[in-house]
Design a protein around this motif. Structure first.
Motif, PDB file in Angstrom:
ATOM      1  N   PHE A   1      -8.593   4.897   4.201  1.00  0.00           N
ATOM      2  CA  PHE A   1      -9.193   3.573   4.011  1.00  0.00           C
ATOM      3  C   PHE A   1     -10.610   3.697   3.460  1.00  0.00           C
ATOM      4  O   PHE A   1     -11.017   2.920   2.584  1.00  0.00           O
ATOM      5  N   GLU A   2     -11.372   4.686   3.941  1.00  0.00           N
ATOM      6  CA  GLU A   2     -12.733   4.903   3.433  1.00  0.00           C
ATOM      7  C   GLU A   2     -12.705   5.247   1.946  1.00  0.00           C
ATOM      8  O   GLU A   2     -13.580   4.824   1.185  1.00  0.00           O
ATOM      9  N   GLN A   3     -11.688   6.001   1.534  1.00  0.00           N
ATOM     10  CA  GLN A   3     -11.633   6.477   0.154  1.00  0.00           C
ATOM     11  C   GLN A   3     -11.020   5.456  -0.805  1.00  0.00           C
ATOM     12  O   GLN A   3     -11.400   5.397  -1.980  1.00  0.00           O
ATOM     13  N   THR A   4     -10.056   4.675  -0.319  1.00  0.00           N
ATOM     14  CA  THR A   4      -9.282   3.814  -1.234  1.00  0.00           C
ATOM     15  C   THR A   4      -9.312   2.342  -0.866  1.00  0.00           C
ATOM     16  O   THR A   4      -8.868   1.507  -1.672  1.00  0.00           O
ATOM     17  N   ARG A   5      -9.782   1.987   0.337  1.00  0.00           N
ATOM     18  CA  ARG A   5      -9.716   0.611   0.866  1.00  0.00           C
ATOM     19  C   ARG A   5      -8.274   0.130   0.955  1.00  0.00           C
ATOM     20  O   ARG A   5      -7.961  -1.046   0.834  1.00  0.00           O
ATOM     21  N   ARG A   6      -7.355   1.040   1.179  1.00  0.00           N
ATOM     22  CA  ARG A   6      -5.942   0.697   1.372  1.00  0.00           C
ATOM     23  C   ARG A   6      -5.454   1.271   2.690  1.00  0.00           C
ATOM     24  O   ARG A   6      -6.000   2.256   3.190  1.00  0.00           O
ATOM     25  N   ARG A   7      -4.395   0.657   3.214  1.00  0.00           N
ATOM     26  CA  ARG A   7      -3.824   1.128   4.481  1.00  0.00           C
ATOM     27  C   ARG A   7      -2.329   1.383   4.308  1.00  0.00           C
ATOM     28  O   ARG A   7      -1.500   0.522   4.618  1.00  0.00           O
TER      29      ARG A   7
ATOM     30  N   ASP B   1       0.796  -1.234   0.000  1.00  0.00           N
ATOM     31  CA  ASP B   1       0.000   0.000   0.000  1.00  0.00           C
ATOM     32  C   ASP B   1       0.825   1.279   0.000  1.00  0.00           C
ATOM     33  O   ASP B   1       0.254   2.368  -0.044  1.00  0.00           O
TER      34      ASP B   1
ATOM     35  N   SER C   1      -5.637   7.648   8.602  1.00  0.00           N
ATOM     36  CA  SER C   1      -5.812   6.240   8.273  1.00  0.00           C
ATOM     37  C   SER C   1      -7.276   5.924   7.989  1.00  0.00           C
ATOM     38  O   SER C   1      -7.592   5.233   7.008  1.00  0.00           O
ATOM     39  N   ARG C   2      -8.184   6.417   8.833  1.00  0.00           N
ATOM     40  CA  ARG C   2      -9.617   6.177   8.626  1.00  0.00           C
ATOM     41  C   ARG C   2     -10.092   6.764   7.298  1.00  0.00           C
ATOM     42  O   ARG C   2     -10.796   6.116   6.523  1.00  0.00           O
TER      43      ARG C   2
END
Length: 617
Positions: free
Chosen positions: A540-546, A464, A536-537
């Motif tokens: 993840f909401e925007q890209t589903r990546r961390r 990621d 981080s939140r």
């Protein structure tokens, strides 16, 4: 420590390679092998993995000796690291110690170590209550030995890597009569090689493999590139024989291979049919050979030939480029973890125009005991307790089932874990304790400084990427001096994600202002954690990546300066550091804007400069 007989595995159980086992009696510890293993695909950047031998270092004064079965990396690879932490005499055959010395002398910490002792199948080392003797075994390297530890409680036998081959030549043969003698004397525990028992069927004998290699050499008219493991002396001998019989000459590729070949020649464990000058050709003179005369024998880095083949196929090797008319002959059997890599490499070589042959595709070749071989060894030894070693759990379980088939009771078979301490009380073998034994990872010159957290971060970075937020604050005035600057590597394409970057900058700004306004006692860690969590939140909401999120937060302080060029040197350095940091991060814009030339020098008295109290990652 007590006087009871105990067995502790430090590696080689529920895994491939990294063999190391300790047997203790009468407050003395006897170490069998000190091997490494090459990393699986998920150990990003790791060169090799060795056993965690911290327990042995703690009891270093009780270590009587280190006994090596053969010269492959899975038996001797960890020796330099072990000797750097504890000093003990090392025992092995002439061939085994010759290769062990190469590894030991290559490390600065152990290059002056000299306590080596050559043994053979007739040697006996007397420690009073304990005697150590040896027996010859058949493997892909000459002078392989099994180890017998004779104690008042009975014998403990460790086979090392072995197989039975009735066509084995001198230096590779197993002394079957000696095995029978050991079994008649009573074996309380047998640690036996189980690596080959996961597969059904018998391996072909080495005489068939030599015929196969010669056939491939005779059938091909162009250049031949042979990939082999450097320490597989038997395979190298077979290649030498086929080269001579087909009127070719050998070019050695790779420092590992050249050192091993030179060492084996010096102690007469490799035989040349003609003088060396008539068989070997240097890289410098390779162009003088026609393709029909050329055999290139290569191993690549650390004895792993497959990776070097990719370099040759891609044209990255400065000496050799695989091309039309070449035969690439793979004589090694890659591990399961390397299968996908090998498939890609084969495809690359075919694309380059080469023909590819592999022994493992046409013949079942192995240096390890087959299912029948293991049962034959068990029948020779007739052990009271059986410890299958060298293999993943499924392999060890397969070996346990084979032992049951010939009458060994299920409760007398132990599939151990690293750190299990099995103690014999004169009647039963019991688990008397267990302690944590992990893996020690070698990355470059670092030994054991790479742990699970670093590997986790490497994995995340590889999947990621990294996301960096740089911001400058005035803590006293509780405000942001420079709007957050955002950049990333391996996460998103920045130019196509302007909205994401802008919203991320707004989140960083809001998070910092909220913390500055609401927290009475300022804490860098709390501020950094809040930025990381909120980003981080959102990401993840925007890209589903961390991605790995790295907040770089800097603070400005009041600094009195004199005019113009006479301002404080420290202030200049701090401002310069901030600009350099931004460049290192690769930001699209600098985190702190460059100052315009100051026309009124008297204003410098109230100038603010950056104090880099950075809190990274």
């Amino acid at each position: 420590m007590d006087n009871k007989l105990s067995i502790i595995p430090f590696g080689g159980v529920r895994e491939n390679g990294k063999n190391m086992y300790a047997v203790s009696y009468n407050d003395e510890i006897f170490i069998f092998d000190a091997g490494l293993k090459y990393p699986e695909n998920d150990l990003l950047g790791i060169d090799v993995v060795i056993p965690d031998y911290a327990y042995l270092v703690e009891h270093a004064d009780q270590v009587a000796g280190i006994f090596l079965t053969h010269g492959h990396a899975d038996a001797i690879g960890a020796l330099p690291y072990l000797l750097a932490d504890l000093q003990a005499p090392v025992f092995g055959s002439e061939m085994t110690l010759a290769l062990a010395k190469l590894a030991v002398k290559a490390e600065d910490a152990t290059k002056n170590f000299t306590d080596f002792h050559v043994v053979n199948e007739k040697s006996v080392i007397d420690y009073g209550d304990v005697k150590v003797s040896f027996f010859s075994t058949t493997h892909s390297i000459p002078q392989s030995l099994g180890i017998v530890l004779e104690t008042p409680e009975g014998q403990v036998v460790y086979t090392g890597d072995f197989k039975f081959d009735q066509t084995a030549i001198e230096g590779y043969t197993t002394d079957l009569a000696r095995l029978g003698e050991i079994g008649k004397s009573g074996v309380v525990a047998l640690l036996a090689d189980a690596a080959g028992t996961g597969n059904y069927g018998e391996s072909v004998n080495e005489s068939k493999i030599e015929e196969y290699i010669l056939d491939k050499f005779q059938d091909h008219e162009g250049r031949i590139i042979v990939a082999a493991v450097a320490s597989n002396i038997q395979r190298i001998q077979q290649v030498i024989n086929a080269t001579f019989k087909t009127g070719r000459k050998i070019v050695l590729s790779g420092n590992d291979l050249e050192k091993v070949v030179r060492t084996a020649l010096q102690i007469h464990k490799l035989e040349l049919p003609v003088p060396e000058s008539e068989l070997f050709v240097s890289f410098k003179n390779m162009k003088k050979l026609t393709p029909e005369e050329t055999v290139i024998l290569e191993t690549g880095r650390m004895g792993e030939p497959i990776k070097h083949l990719q370099r040759m196929a891609n044209g990255d090797d400065r000496h050799i480029k695989i091309g039309e008319g070449d035969l690439v002959f793979i004589t090694t059997t890659p591990s399961t973890a390397m299968e996908a890599f090998v498939a890609r490499t084969r495809d690359m070589m075919f694309r380059a125009g080469a023909d590819v042959k592999s022994i493992s595709q046409d013949l079942r070749s192995s240096g390890h005991a087959s299912r029948n071989d293991l049962q034959l060894m068990l029948n020779f030894m007739k052990p009271k307790f059986f410890f299958p070693v060298q293999g993943e759990y499924r392999v060890l379980n397969s070996a346990a089932e084979l032992a049951e088939e010939i009458g060994i009771a299920k409760d007398h078979i132990f599939i151990t874990q690293k750190g299990d301490k099995l103690t014999y009380d004169g009647d039963n073998m019991l688990l008397s304790g267990s302690f944590e034994v992990g893996n020690t990872m070698i990355d470059g010159s670092g030994v054991g400084d790479i742990g699970n957290i670093v590997l986790r971060d490497r994995k995340i970075l590889s999947e990621d990427g990294v996301f960096v937020a740089v911001v400058t604050i005035d803590r006293k005035k509780k405000k942001i001096i420079s709007k957050p600057k955002i950049t990333s590597r391996g996460f998103v394409y920045v130019k196509a994600s302007r909205d994401l970057m802008r919203e991320s900058s707004d989140i960083v700004e809001k998070t910092i202002l909220d913390n500055l306004a609401n927290i009475k006692e300022f804490d860098w860690s709390t501020l950094k954690t809040a930025v990381r969590d909120n980003l981080s939140r959102f990401l993840f909401e925007q890209t589903r990546r961390r991605p790995v999120i790295l907040p770089v937060i800097m603070e400005v302080n009041q600094n009195g300066f004199r005019s113009g060029k006479q301002r404080g040197a420290k202030g200049q350095q701090n401002a310069q550091r901030v600009e350099e940091l931004a460049k290192e991060l690769g930001a699209d814009e600098q985190p702190v804007a460059k100052k315009k030339p100051n026309k009124n020098k008297n204003r410098n008295k109230n100038k603010k400069t950056v104090k880099p109290e950075t809190t990274e990652g």
